[in-house]
Write a protein that holds these residues in place. Structure first.
Motif, mmCIF file in Angstrom:
data_model
loop_
_atom_site.group_PDB
_atom_site.id
_atom_site.type_symbol
_atom_site.label_atom_id
_atom_site.label_comp_id
_atom_site.label_asym_id
_atom_site.label_seq_id
_atom_site.Cartn_x
_atom_site.Cartn_y
_atom_site.Cartn_z
ATOM 1 N N LEU A 7 28.777 42.002 36.962
ATOM 2 C CA LEU A 7 29.478 43.001 35.999
ATOM 3 C C LEU A 7 28.915 42.247 34.856
ATOM 4 C CD1 LEU A 7 31.437 45.330 35.614
ATOM 5 C CD2 LEU A 7 33.172 43.516 35.341
ATOM 6 N N GLU A 8 28.605 43.304 33.858
ATOM 7 C CA GLU A 8 28.049 42.851 32.496
ATOM 8 C C GLU A 8 28.493 43.604 31.463
ATOM 9 O OE1 GLU A 8 23.772 41.391 30.077
ATOM 10 O OE2 GLU A 8 24.075 42.225 32.402
ATOM 11 N N THR A 9 28.934 43.151 30.186
ATOM 12 C CA THR A 9 29.036 44.172 29.178
ATOM 13 C C THR A 9 28.201 43.739 28.066
ATOM 14 O OG1 THR A 9 31.028 42.973 27.997
ATOM 15 C CG2 THR A 9 31.680 44.503 29.831
ATOM 16 N N ARG A 10 27.643 44.586 27.038
ATOM 17 C CA ARG A 10 26.962 44.462 26.017
ATOM 18 C C ARG A 10 27.571 45.067 24.821
ATOM 19 N NH1 ARG A 10 21.219 45.785 29.208
ATOM 20 N NH2 ARG A 10 21.297 44.107 30.535
ATOM 21 N N GLY A 11 28.072 44.164 23.984
ATOM 22 C CA GLY A 11 28.611 44.716 22.597
ATOM 23 C C GLY A 11 29.718 45.773 22.829
ATOM 24 N N LEU A 12 30.598 45.390 23.828
ATOM 25 C CA LEU A 12 31.591 46.323 24.316
ATOM 26 C C LEU A 12 32.843 46.481 23.178
ATOM 27 C CD1 LEU A 12 32.621 47.977 26.325
ATOM 28 C CD2 LEU A 12 33.758 46.203 27.284
ATOM 29 N N VAL A 29 29.604 38.353 34.378
ATOM 30 C CA VAL A 29 30.421 38.092 35.527
ATOM 31 C C VAL A 29 29.441 37.842 36.717
ATOM 32 C CG1 VAL A 29 32.243 38.332 37.171
ATOM 33 C CG2 VAL A 29 32.422 38.934 34.886
ATOM 34 N N GLN A 30 29.038 36.534 37.135
ATOM 35 C CA GLN A 30 28.207 36.356 38.181
ATOM 36 C C GLN A 30 28.733 36.719 39.789
ATOM 37 O OE1 GLN A 30 26.359 32.434 38.093
ATOM 38 N NE2 GLN A 30 26.100 32.267 36.037
ATOM 39 N N GLU A 31 27.622 37.259 40.508
ATOM 40 C CA GLU A 31 28.085 37.542 41.942
ATOM 41 C C GLU A 31 28.600 36.414 42.676
ATOM 42 O OE1 GLU A 31 27.582 40.134 43.570
ATOM 43 O OE2 GLU A 31 26.196 41.620 42.693
ATOM 44 N N GLY A 32 29.845 36.651 43.361
ATOM 45 C CA GLY A 32 30.298 35.761 44.200
ATOM 46 C C GLY A 32 31.353 34.658 43.374
ATOM 47 N N HIS A 33 31.446 34.908 42.027
ATOM 48 C CA HIS A 33 32.193 33.918 41.348
ATOM 49 C C HIS A 33 33.562 34.511 41.329
ATOM 50 C CE1 HIS A 33 29.631 31.256 38.608
ATOM 51 N NE2 HIS A 33 29.287 31.100 40.043
ATOM 52 N N ILE A 34 34.774 33.633 40.986
ATOM 53 C CA ILE A 34 35.872 34.070 40.522
ATOM 54 C C ILE A 34 36.021 33.810 38.929
ATOM 55 C CG2 ILE A 34 38.483 33.944 40.663
ATOM 56 C CD1 ILE A 34 38.285 32.996 43.470
ATOM 57 N N HIS A 35 36.200 34.883 38.130
ATOM 58 C CA HIS A 35 35.845 34.563 36.629
ATOM 59 C C HIS A 35 37.380 35.185 36.020
ATOM 60 C CE1 HIS A 35 32.828 34.993 33.188
ATOM 61 N NE2 HIS A 35 34.195 35.112 32.572
ATOM 62 N N ALA A 36 37.793 34.443 35.240
ATOM 63 C CA ALA A 36 39.058 34.558 34.549
ATOM 64 C C ALA A 36 38.926 34.974 33.351
ATOM 65 C CB ALA A 36 40.159 33.470 34.730
ATOM 66 N N THR A 169 33.526 45.437 46.396
ATOM 67 C CA THR A 169 32.600 44.195 46.185
ATOM 68 C C THR A 169 32.886 43.216 45.025
ATOM 69 O OG1 THR A 169 31.099 45.569 45.178
ATOM 70 C CG2 THR A 169 30.432 45.326 47.342
ATOM 71 N N LEU A 170 33.700 44.040 44.078
ATOM 72 C CA LEU A 170 34.172 43.414 42.976
ATOM 73 C C LEU A 170 35.559 43.687 42.630
ATOM 74 C CD1 LEU A 170 32.324 42.851 39.298
ATOM 75 C CD2 LEU A 170 34.960 43.101 39.677
ATOM 76 N N MET A 171 36.528 42.786 42.780
ATOM 77 C CA MET A 171 37.906 43.229 42.516
ATOM 78 C C MET A 171 38.400 42.686 41.164
ATOM 79 S SD MET A 171 39.449 41.659 46.251
ATOM 80 C CE MET A 171 41.082 42.188 45.853
ATOM 81 N N LEU A 172 39.184 43.727 40.521
ATOM 82 C CA LEU A 172 39.561 43.176 39.200
ATOM 83 C C LEU A 172 41.248 43.110 39.527
ATOM 84 C CD1 LEU A 172 37.141 45.621 38.563
ATOM 85 C CD2 LEU A 172 37.867 44.514 36.234
ATOM 86 N N LEU A 173 41.664 41.955 39.141
ATOM 87 C CA LEU A 173 43.238 41.473 39.301
ATOM 88 C C LEU A 173 43.782 41.518 38.126
ATOM 89 C CD1 LEU A 173 42.742 38.981 42.526
ATOM 90 C CD2 LEU A 173 43.038 41.624 42.557
ATOM 91 N N ASP A 174 44.842 42.076 37.829
ATOM 92 C CA ASP A 174 45.485 42.094 36.664
ATOM 93 C C ASP A 174 47.043 41.496 36.563
ATOM 94 O OD1 ASP A 174 46.260 42.642 33.963
ATOM 95 O OD2 ASP A 174 46.549 44.995 34.094
ATOM 96 N N GLU A 175 46.652 40.280 36.232
ATOM 97 C CA GLU A 175 48.032 39.473 36.323
ATOM 98 C C GLU A 175 48.728 39.298 37.612
ATOM 99 O OE1 GLU A 175 49.219 37.469 34.074
ATOM 100 O OE2 GLU A 175 48.675 38.599 32.008
ATOM 101 N N PRO A 176 47.931 38.965 38.616
ATOM 102 C CA PRO A 176 48.315 38.789 39.973
ATOM 103 C C PRO A 176 49.358 37.814 40.523
ATOM 104 C CG PRO A 176 46.313 37.615 40.023
ATOM 105 C CD PRO A 176 46.460 38.227 38.644
ATOM 106 N N THR A 177 49.982 37.075 39.594
ATOM 107 C CA THR A 177 50.941 36.034 39.948
ATOM 108 C C THR A 177 52.371 36.233 38.796
ATOM 109 O OG1 THR A 177 50.171 34.121 38.523
ATOM 110 C CG2 THR A 177 49.433 34.379 40.531
ATOM 111 N N GLN A 178 51.958 37.259 38.027
ATOM 112 C CA GLN A 178 53.055 37.385 37.095
ATOM 113 C C GLN A 178 54.374 37.616 37.876
ATOM 114 O OE1 GLN A 178 53.466 41.384 35.081
ATOM 115 N NE2 GLN A 178 53.571 40.059 32.810
#
Length: 257
Positions: A7-12, A29-36, A169-178
């Protein structure tokens, strides 16, 4: 040629009547990474998530998923491509059992998600996969339990199961432990680590202990802009980050150590 970024954003950028909530964000966001994605309240994290998952249109900028421009696509279109979001507040049906919730999610790719009038027998072919998904998130014993009767942490695990049903293939998790106690936090951390194998995860998370234990890379937002990026060690030692977001929390952690 292998695409480096999932996933990539440019000038968002996102502006609301003169207020810039997201300002020229370049995210990779690199493939296979967990990115916060972290930052103080009002930093723009949720707005970025809403832009990525098409709940808001950007004012300017591009969004690319595995090298393909998705800026103008709809939410259901990117979900079918494998980019799936779970929400900050548990989004499951309380009047259904855990198994039924997962089964509804499994129906979505078939275009029959809300065909509740169909006979129970027509859904039986989905049961085996639904049971396997419940087992994957540690909810085998809750298959026949109504969701409204499940503990909060287990509801969040169920939400992960329904997200997995979409075959992301890409999961976006919004505050999973809140809102979780320590025991539930530990359980969800291990769950995320387990389901992230073979997938990419981008998560918004306030709990810095969770971020330090899970994430390969961290992007810090402040006032809608990227303040810093790197691994936990480099980000947590950055004076700008300490001042903007982490300082008081790090001090409290060190005082309690």
């Amino acid at each position: 040629m292998t695409q480096e970024f999932a996933l990539e954003t440019r000038g968002l950028t996102k502006e609301f009547r003169g207020f810039t909530a997201v300002d020229d964000v370049n995210l990779q966001v690199q493939e296979g990474h967990i990115h916060a994605l972290i930052g103080p309240n009002g930093a723009g994290k949720t707005t970025v998530f809403n832009l990525l998952t098409k709940f808001l249109p950007p004012t300017r900028g591009e969004i690319l998923y595995r090298g393909k421009a998705i800026t103008g696509m709809k939410a259901n279109e990117i979900a079918r491509m494998g980019l799936v979001r779970s929400f900050q507040i548990s989004a499951v049906f309380g009047h259904m059992t855990a198994l039924e919730n997962v089964r509804v999610a499994l129906q979505r790719p078939m275009g029959t998600s809300f065909h509740f009038w169909k006979s129970e027998r027509s859904l039986e072919p989905l049961n085996e996969r639904a049971v396997a998904l419940l087992d994957e998130v540690g909810l085998s014993d809750y298959a026949d339990v109504l969701t409204v009767e499940m503990p909060y942490g287990r509801k969040r695990a169920l939400e992960v199961a329904t997200t997995l049903a979409m075959e992301p293939t890409l999961m976006l998790l919004d505050e999973p432990t809140q809102g979780m106690g320590a025991e539930d936090v530990d359980r969800i951390v291990e769950l995320i680590r387990r389901v992230a194998k073979g997938r990419t995860v981008l998560m918004v998370e306030h709990n810095l202990s969770v971020v330090s234990r899970l994430c390969d890379r961290i992007t810090v937002l402040a006032r809608g802009s990227v303040l810093a990026e790197g691994d936990y060690e480099s980000v947590s030692s950055d004076p700008r980050v300490k001042e903007a977001y982490m300082g008081s929390e790090v001090a409290e952690e060190e005082a309690g150590a």
